[in-house]
Design a protein around this motif. Structure first.
Motif, PDB file in Angstrom:
ATOM      1  N   ILE A 320       0.790  -1.207  -0.060  1.00 14.30           N
ATOM      2  CA  ILE A 320       0.057  -0.042   0.268  1.00 14.30           C
ATOM      3  C   ILE A 320       0.758   1.114   0.035  1.00 14.30           C
ATOM      4  O   ILE A 320       1.812   1.447   0.986  1.00 14.30           O
ATOM      5  N   ALA A 321       0.790   2.130  -0.821  1.00 16.98           N
ATOM      6  CA  ALA A 321       1.465   3.500  -1.067  1.00 16.98           C
ATOM      7  C   ALA A 321       0.406   4.386  -0.078  1.00 16.98           C
ATOM      8  O   ALA A 321      -0.751   4.346  -0.447  1.00 16.98           O
ATOM      9  N   GLU A 322       1.280   5.355   0.542  1.00 18.80           N
ATOM     10  CA  GLU A 322       0.527   6.387   1.390  1.00 18.80           C
ATOM     11  C   GLU A 322       0.934   7.619   0.951  1.00 18.80           C
ATOM     12  O   GLU A 322       2.164   7.885   0.758  1.00 18.80           O
ATOM     13  N   HIS A 323       0.159   8.618   0.708  1.00 14.59           N
ATOM     14  CA  HIS A 323       0.365   9.766   0.551  1.00 14.59           C
ATOM     15  C   HIS A 323      -0.535  10.762   1.224  1.00 14.59           C
ATOM     16  O   HIS A 323      -1.645  10.507   1.821  1.00 14.59           O
ATOM     17  N   LEU A 324      -0.009  12.050   1.428  1.00 16.33           N
ATOM     18  CA  LEU A 324      -0.718  13.066   2.143  1.00 16.33           C
ATOM     19  C   LEU A 324      -0.963  14.115   1.221  1.00 16.33           C
ATOM     20  O   LEU A 324      -0.163  14.835   0.868  1.00 16.33           O
ATOM     21  N   LEU A 325      -2.400  14.618   1.083  1.00 13.58           N
ATOM     22  CA  LEU A 325      -2.886  15.593   0.279  1.00 13.58           C
ATOM     23  C   LEU A 325      -2.892  16.890   1.127  1.00 13.58           C
ATOM     24  O   LEU A 325      -2.987  16.879   2.301  1.00 13.58           O
ATOM     25  N   GLN A 326      -2.649  18.113   0.495  1.00 17.37           N
ATOM     26  CA  GLN A 326      -2.966  19.510   0.835  1.00 17.37           C
ATOM     27  C   GLN A 326      -4.140  19.808   0.480  1.00 17.37           C
ATOM     28  O   GLN A 326      -4.800  19.468  -0.731  1.00 17.37           O
ATOM     29  N   GLN A 327      -4.715  20.784   1.022  1.00 20.64           N
ATOM     30  CA  GLN A 327      -6.226  21.294   0.909  1.00 20.64           C
ATOM     31  C   GLN A 327      -5.981  21.930  -0.650  1.00 20.64           C
ATOM     32  O   GLN A 327      -4.992  22.744  -0.766  1.00 20.64           O
ATOM     33  N   GLY A 328      -6.911  21.433  -1.401  1.00 17.58           N
ATOM     34  CA  GLY A 328      -7.134  22.072  -2.765  1.00 17.58           C
ATOM     35  C   GLY A 328      -6.460  21.185  -3.729  1.00 17.58           C
ATOM     36  O   GLY A 328      -6.681  21.385  -4.943  1.00 17.58           O
ATOM     37  N   ASP A 329      -5.799  20.119  -3.254  1.00 13.42           N
ATOM     38  CA  ASP A 329      -4.927  19.275  -4.268  1.00 13.42           C
ATOM     39  C   ASP A 329      -5.950  18.273  -5.058  1.00 13.42           C
ATOM     40  O   ASP A 329      -7.079  17.948  -4.562  1.00 13.42           O
ATOM     41  N   ARG A 330      -5.662  18.100  -6.270  1.00  9.30           N
ATOM     42  CA  ARG A 330      -6.401  17.271  -7.192  1.00  9.30           C
ATOM     43  C   ARG A 330      -5.693  15.707  -7.596  1.00  9.30           C
ATOM     44  O   ARG A 330      -4.336  15.929  -7.848  1.00  9.30           O
ATOM     45  N   VAL A 331      -6.443  14.775  -7.687  1.00  8.09           N
ATOM     46  CA  VAL A 331      -5.623  13.735  -7.961  1.00  8.09           C
ATOM     47  C   VAL A 331      -6.402  13.299  -9.164  1.00  8.09           C
ATOM     48  O   VAL A 331      -7.476  13.221  -9.095  1.00  8.09           O
ATOM     49  N   LEU A 332      -5.604  13.054 -10.395  1.00  7.95           N
ATOM     50  CA  LEU A 332      -6.095  12.823 -11.592  1.00  7.95           C
ATOM     51  C   LEU A 332      -5.901  11.198 -12.050  1.00  7.95           C
ATOM     52  O   LEU A 332      -4.700  10.920 -12.135  1.00  7.95           O
ATOM     53  N   CYS A 333      -6.678  10.096 -12.192  1.00  5.70           N
ATOM     54  CA  CYS A 333      -6.483   8.824 -12.515  1.00  5.70           C
ATOM     55  C   CYS A 333      -7.003   8.883 -13.820  1.00  5.70           C
ATOM     56  O   CYS A 333      -7.960   9.370 -14.369  1.00  5.70           O
ATOM     57  N   TYR A 334      -6.161   8.170 -14.583  1.00  8.95           N
ATOM     58  CA  TYR A 334      -6.606   7.623 -16.129  1.00  8.95           C
ATOM     59  C   TYR A 334      -6.078   6.577 -16.562  1.00  8.95           C
ATOM     60  O   TYR A 334      -5.413   5.601 -15.948  1.00  8.95           O
ATOM     61  N   THR A 335      -6.837   6.050 -17.538  1.00 13.06           N
ATOM     62  CA  THR A 335      -6.580   4.789 -18.307  1.00 13.06           C
ATOM     63  C   THR A 335      -5.569   4.685 -19.123  1.00 13.06           C
ATOM     64  O   THR A 335      -5.402   5.871 -19.818  1.00 13.06           O
TER      65      THR A 335
END
Length: 411
Positions: A320-335
């Motif tokens: 399991i990879a762990e990351h910590l987001l900051q307020q306003g961050d966006r995560v874009l997933c794509y195929t």
């Protein structure tokens, strides 16, 4: 100012509005789908409105298409990109356009936070009482459309602008709402090609303070891919609902695909948990391109993780990879259909071009997640020559944090 003699006085007070909405709610429970439109038009007429239109988003997310029905005003479809109706839809806000004989109002139809479409109507003049009543009416209309949609094809047929493959029919029936927004987090997703998609899909659920997300891509095309996607999403939902970890969810999906289709079939997948209070993100990547972390409109990194084998290949327990987001961050997933499409010269579109497109759009004024993702999707399609030969999925998360407890307090 007193009304002129003979002029009809239209009651739009809050008390009248409550009675009107109550009447609509009482009737809606038993109303057949084909009578929803006449009922809405009748209710709008009671507050002095005319030329009522119900506009639904088409599957390619390019047009708002008028729903036909007795007493409804049916005109040509409205472009989402450049029209008052499109502005109301994308920004979830009421848009008013002055006309020679009154004001044309466009009200977003919101089911929760998912935009269903737009209700348009004309009033002689608009007051704050009108705006309050019509916003509430639009919310009730959206709920009615979503509820009735589960047992009629009427709304589906209005939204469909070209023939749809059987595999695409299956995929669209699998999907959750294309967007969700609560104070702490927003999500939005898109599938291409809308009328021929087969193996790509996504799913999400917000359970307590954890957002669960899955983005998948089943190998192959047509019904075989759609069947694998159906099993993969079904297995994912089952695992999610018995509260197992991401690693156990991967193992459960892997076993389901392997048992059903054998060792020569697989599904790539990304599985995520996002704590909507703290911004902690857990990620399992089973053969997908790494998600992009977008901060202040620019891609700052790829969210790397130890990639395990695709679902169905009997991979070992994933890390399991762990990351910590900051307020306003966006995560874009794509195929991979986004980056492997061949462009002029025969070369793949590639991750670098994708990142450049994200950054270029990030320099413009940021909007709501759904509006920005739609803009990105159509920009990428244009950059790839206007076509998509393979399934291509985009899924975006924006984290805000904080709490929503204030919504439980009644003023």
């Amino acid at each position: 100012m007193s009304p002129a003699m003979g002029e009809e006085i239209v009651d739009r007070s809050e008390g009248f509005g409550e009675r009107l909405l109550g009447l609509l709610l009482d009737r809606a429970r038993l109303m057949p789908p084909q009578l929803i439109a006449p009922l809405i038009a009748e209710e709008v007429a009671r507050v002095g409105g005319s030329d009522v239109s119900i506009l639904l988003q088409d599957y390619a997310q390019e047009l708002l298409v008028p729903l036909s029905g007795r007493k409804l005003h049916v005109d040509r479809p409205e472009p989402i990109a450049d029209s008052p109706a499109g502005r109301a839809f994308l920004h979830a806000e009421v848009v008013e356009v002055a006309q020679a004989r009154g004001v044309r109002m466009y009200l977003p139809l919101l089911d929760g936070s998912d935009q269903v479409g737009v209700m348009a109507l004309t009033l002689d003049a608009v007051t704050d009482d009108d705006r309050r009543l019509l916003r509430r009416l639009a919310g009730l209309v959206a709920d009615m459309l979503v509820t009735k949609n589960s047992y009629t094809d009427q709304f589906f047929l209005a939204r469909r602008r070209e023939p749809m493959s059987v595999s695409a029919e299956i995929q669209w029936s699998l999907l959750p709402p294309l967007s969700m927004s609560v104070p702490q987090i927003e999500v939005a997703g898109m599938l291409e090609p809308a009328y021929r998609v087969a193996g790509d899909s996504f799913d999400y659920a917000l359970n307590d303070n954890v957002l669960h997300v899955a983005v998948i891509d089943a190998m192959g095309h047509g019904l075989d891919a759609a069947s694998m996607a159906t099993i993969a999403i079904g297995a994912y939902r089952h695992a999610r609902r018995v509260y197992v970890s991401l690693a156990e969810t991967y193992a459960f999906m892997d076993d389901a695909i392997c048992r059903q289709f054998g060792p020569d079939h697989f599904v790539t997948a990304q599985l995520m948990h996002v704590n909507i209070t703290t911004g902690e993100l857990e990620l399992v990547n089973a053969g997908h391109p790494a998600p992009l972390l977008i901060r202040d409109g620019r891609v700052v990194q790829q969210l790397e993780s130890a990639t395990t084998l695709p679902v169905g290949c009997g991979g070992e327990e994933p890390r399991i990879a762990e990351h910590l987001l900051q307020q306003g961050d966006r995560v874009l997933c794509y195929t991979d259909g986004i980056i492997e499409e061949h462009v002029a010269g025969g070369e793949p579109f590639g991750e670098e071009r994708l990142i450049r497109c994200v950054n270029r759009l990030g320099e413009e004024q940021s909007e709501a997640v759904r509006a920005d993702l739609r803009r990105l999707s159509h920009t990428l399609k244009g950059e790839r020559g206007g076509h998509t030969s393979d399934d291509a999925t985009l899924f975006m998360i924006e984290w805000h944090g904080g709490a929503a407890d204030h919504l439980t307090v009644l003023d």
